[in-house]
Design a protein around this motif. Structure first.
Motif: not given
Length: 290
Positions: A232-236, A241-243, A247-250, A273-275
């Motif tokens: 996941x690391x390279x995909x993140x 920045x918004x996405x 992910x960090x908050x959720x 929807x964004x998630x």
């Protein structure tokens, strides 16, 4: 040849070729008589058409008459056969049948001299192909034998176990080939997981009547997590920045969708929807990498 096993050469029954005796029980013929009769049967067999009842009679009789050769050859492998002597006899019989089909009287060689090596060869192939606990290439199976012989020779000369380098020099091979052969040789035999494990506890005392199965490790579910995070690391890093913030908050801060929406000034439905869109992008990326 006794009277109850064969009629006279001129006697005939349905299926018996002209010029051959009808033998009631070819397996009871003495080996010496079988050698003499085999010549007669081979002469007629070559003149008969394959697939006819007469041909089958002659061929089957030759097989039954010479089964004593199979038992003789199989006896050499009695110590290796263990409880599978019947299997060795069956494999040896295949070798006998091949020898009968290939034998040529014009070579002026006794059938027994031709058949026994064929039978022994078939049995050896059986052991070579079936006694390995783990299937390895034929090249490595043969290398195991060469390594075993080289070890015996070098141990006698060195009075110790030889190193990989010494084995390689003795056999004229590369060290990598020798190492590969030594590793493959471990597949020749396998031990039961129920065998007692020769282990000790930290105090030096015996570990008790534990088996190998008792001391084997189990799959660590945490390893899957590590692998997933590594993927996941390279995909993140490819998210904007918004996405990444969503992910960090959720998932990092474990905020609810309502809390994320309040933080970003958008509705909970919009966050959902964004998630969904972000997670689909990450999931697709992981499958592509696999």
């Amino acid at each position: 040849m006794t009277a109850h096993t064969a009629q006279t050469a001129g006697a005939e029954r349905a299926g018996a070729p002209v010029g051959l005796p009808w033998i009631e029980d070819a397996g009871q013929i003495a080996p010496q008589d079988a050698r003499k009769l085999s010549k007669l049967f081979f002469q007629r067999l070559r003149a008969l058409e394959e697939g006819t009842p007469e041909y089958q009679y002659a061929r089957n009789t030759l097989i039954e008459m010479n089964l004593s050769l199979v038992r003789f050859a199989a006896g050499r492998f009695r110590n290796r056969a263990g409880g599978d002597m019947e299997d060795i006899i069956q494999v040896g019989t295949i070798g006998l049948i091949k020898a009968i089909d290939r034998f040529d009287l014009s070579r002026e060689v006794e059938f027994t001299s031709f058949a026994v090596p064929c039978i022994v060869g078939e049995i050896k192939r059986f052991f070579r192909d079936t006694t390995w606990s783990v299937h390895v290439p034929r090249r490595l199976q043969e290398l195991r034998v060469d390594l075993a012989k080289a070890k015996d020779t070098l141990v006698a000369d060195l009075d110790r176990d030889p190193t990989v380098q010494e084995l390689a020099e003795h056999l004229g091979l590369e060290e990598d080939e020798v190492s590969e052969g030594l590793v493959a040789a471990n597949g020749y035999t396998a031990g039961s997981l129920d065998m007692p494990a020769d282990t000790a506890d930290p105090t030096g005392h015996a570990a008790g009547r534990r088996s190998y199965a008792d001391v084997l490790g189990e799959p660590d579910p945490g390893m899957d997590t590590v692998e997933n995070l590594h993927t996941l690391a390279p995909l993140l890093g490819e998210l904007d920045a918004r996405e990444r913030r969503i992910i960090d908050m959720r998932f990092g801060q474990e905020m609810t969708q309502a809390q994320v929406g309040e933080e970003l000034g958008i509705s909970q439905m919009h966050v959902s929807r964004l998630l969904s869109r972000i997670l689909l992008k990450l999931r697709s990326g992981m499958f592509t990498q696999d």
